[in-house]
Design a protein around this motif. Structure first.
Motif, short mmCIF file in Angstrom:
data_model
loop_
_atom_site.label_atom_id
_atom_site.label_comp_id
_atom_site.label_asym_id
_atom_site.label_seq_id
_atom_site.Cartn_x
_atom_site.Cartn_y
_atom_site.Cartn_z
N ALA A 34 11.94 9.15 4.23
CA ALA A 34 10.69 9.00 3.47
C ALA A 34 9.57 9.67 4.25
O ALA A 34 9.54 9.60 5.48
CB ALA A 34 10.38 7.52 3.25
N ARG A 35 8.65 10.30 3.53
CA ARG A 35 7.53 11.00 4.18
C ARG A 35 6.27 10.15 4.25
O ARG A 35 5.32 10.51 4.94
CB ARG A 35 7.21 12.30 3.41
N GLY A 36 6.26 9.03 3.54
CA GLY A 36 5.09 8.17 3.55
C GLY A 36 5.49 6.71 3.49
O GLY A 36 6.64 6.37 3.15
N VAL A 37 4.54 5.83 3.80
CA VAL A 37 4.84 4.39 3.85
C VAL A 37 5.19 3.85 2.48
O VAL A 37 6.10 3.03 2.34
CB VAL A 37 3.64 3.63 4.45
N ASP A 38 4.49 4.30 1.44
CA ASP A 38 4.75 3.78 0.10
C ASP A 38 6.16 4.11 -0.36
O ASP A 38 6.87 3.24 -0.90
CB ASP A 38 3.73 4.34 -0.90
N SER A 39 6.57 5.35 -0.18
CA SER A 39 7.93 5.72 -0.58
C SER A 39 8.98 5.02 0.28
O SER A 39 10.05 4.66 -0.19
CB SER A 39 8.10 7.25 -0.52
N ALA A 40 8.66 4.80 1.55
CA ALA A 40 9.57 4.07 2.42
C ALA A 40 9.73 2.63 1.96
O ALA A 40 10.84 2.09 1.92
CB ALA A 40 9.05 4.11 3.86
N ALA A 41 8.61 1.99 1.59
CA ALA A 41 8.66 0.61 1.12
C ALA A 41 9.46 0.52 -0.18
O ALA A 41 10.22 -0.44 -0.39
CB ALA A 41 7.25 0.09 0.91
N MET A 42 9.32 1.53 -1.04
CA MET A 42 10.08 1.53 -2.29
C MET A 42 11.57 1.64 -2.02
O MET A 42 12.39 0.96 -2.65
CB MET A 42 9.62 2.69 -3.18
#
Length: 434
Positions: A34-42
């Motif tokens: 994931a490149r960002g926290v939001d996509s990682a959390a998803m």
């Protein structure tokens, strides 16, 4: 069939983590980036990911906490690359890490997280029956053995651990190492690879054949980064691999983290052993009784569903043999069964639950474990017990025992009773095939 990803990698780009992720994928740690926290959390919400690696460039402690929150109710071990210690990760590695190093440490961190989750479940199971379980803190300094010949790099690591408050004991040869191991308890052992790491691996092999030393974490410390025979490392039971070209302070932190996790697991074991006189566990062995095992297995299955973790059950039954038949007829098998059961109790990992289903039948509940790994764990326990000779009576040779092993993994819509029945059926199937 393509396996599901096991590991999240949070990184702005692949400059630092590209080679690492490819190496982890090759070792069976399938990754998703994931490149960002939001996509990682998803990703953590959608997939049963077991751990995370966070690249230090562009992410701070808020990112780590966001990942942990997204993974709840399961615990998420986090390894950080290039961060400072204040980021809140479970393990910090300053440079580009070797995939084997990261994989070995992630395995340890994940098992420690699962052990913490499992203790919460056991405390609830015992509390339901009027037995309080609380871990007594151990305020003694961590005790670590540094096993290997004198070398300035090895001495520098020992000094770094001592500076952090650990009690470090030097053992220059395998003979002195085992003398110390049998005389006093240790929380971790650091094995110096040197020019030839054969002596270090011989110590590791010897410890893994001893029920009392079996779970002590081992770190192999190499003179330099080299290509490592991963199969040999896993076979010898090494928990971490470090090299002398990594700063001593970082390697010391990793060693102390191993020791601290082991100390915590010892606390869990001691707490459970304190319940032997409660009537909830078998007083002779410390194993869960048949009834308690069934009740707790139901709790494990329910929690695994919420945490999206696998669960496996193993059934171990004494194999039929001429030696066992003779010992059973003379009553010597009955005398040996408490010792055999106690060995099973000591050999299981802190997060695994062992029970005695019948006089010669044991069961293991292994949270966060797939069926192939569960079978390996059960067969390893059987192999260690198989190295022990038991008294066969006057004028009779000592006898050894073997186990038949049945395994089943939780399936969608499965229930605890069905899971245990399938493990027993697997045992019968293997017996018929044999």
């Amino acid at each position: 069939m393509i396996s599901e990803p096991r590991l999240l990698v949070l990184a702005k780009d692949d400059a630092r983590v590209g080679a690492l992720t490819r190496g982890l994928d090759a070792l069976g740690w399938r990754t998703v980036t994931a490149r960002g926290v939001d996509s990682a959390a998803m990703a953590l919400s959608d997939l049963p990911l077991e751990g995370a690696v966070v690249d230090g460039r562009g992410f701070d402690h808020t990112a780590v906490q966001a990942l942990r929150d997204a993974a709840k109710p399961r615990s998420l071990p986090v390894v950080s690359l290039g961060h400072g210690d204040g980021i809140g990760a479970d393990l910090h590695m300053s440079g580009v890490a070797h995939p084997v190093q990261v994989g070995l440490r992630l395995e340890q961190l994940m098992r420690a997280s699962v052990a913490e989750e499992e203790f919460v479940l056991r405390r609830a199971t015992f509390a339901q029956r009027g037995q309080a379980l609380e871990i007594e803190p151990d305020g003694r300094p961590l005790r670590i053995m540094a096993a290997g010949g004198a070398d300035r790099r090895f001495l520098a690591l020992s000094n770094a651990m001592a500076a952090s408050g650990a009690d470090v004991v030097a053992a220059p040869t395998p003979y002195t190492a085992f003398d110390y191991l049998h005389e006093t308890p240790f929380d971790a052992v650091i094995l110096w690879g040197g020019a030839d790491h054969t002596p270090a691996l011989s110590i590791a092999s010897g410890m893994k054949r001893n029920t009392r030393l079996f779970h002590i974490p081992l770190m192999l410390y190499l003179r330099q980064s080299i290509e490592i025979d991963l199969a040999e490392i896993y076979h010898r039971g090494i928990a971490d691999v470090a090299s002398a070209d990594v700063p001593e302070d970082e390697t010391a932190r990793r060693a102390l983290a191993l020791a601290d996790s082991y100390r915590r697991q010892l606390g869990i074991r001691r707490t459970l052993e304190s319940a032997r006189s409660s009537g909830l566990t078998d007083p002779a062995t410390g194993l869960f009784t048949r009834e308690l095992f069934a009740v707790h297995l139901a709790r494990i299955v329910e929690a695994a569903d919420r945490r999206r973790r696998p669960v496996s059950v193993c059934v171990l039954r004494l194999s039929a043999s001429t030696e066992v038949t003779r010992a059973r007829a003379g009553g010597w098998l009955d005398r040996a069964m408490p010792q055999i059961g106690s060995m099973v109790s000591r050999l299981v990992r802190a997060e695994d639950t062992a029970g005695r289903l019948a006089a010669e039948v044991f069961a293991l509940a292994l949270p966060a474990t797939r069926a192939p790994a569960a079978r390996i764990a059960a067969e390893r326990i059987a192999a260690v017990i198989g190295c022990t000779a038991f008294d066969g009576g006057p004028d009779q040779a000592p006898f050894v025992v073997g186990f038949d092993v049945g395994v089943a993994e939780l399936l969608p819509g499965d229930n605890p009773a069905g899971l245990l029945e399938r493990a027993t059926a697997d045992l019968a199937r293997l017996e018929t095939a044999g």
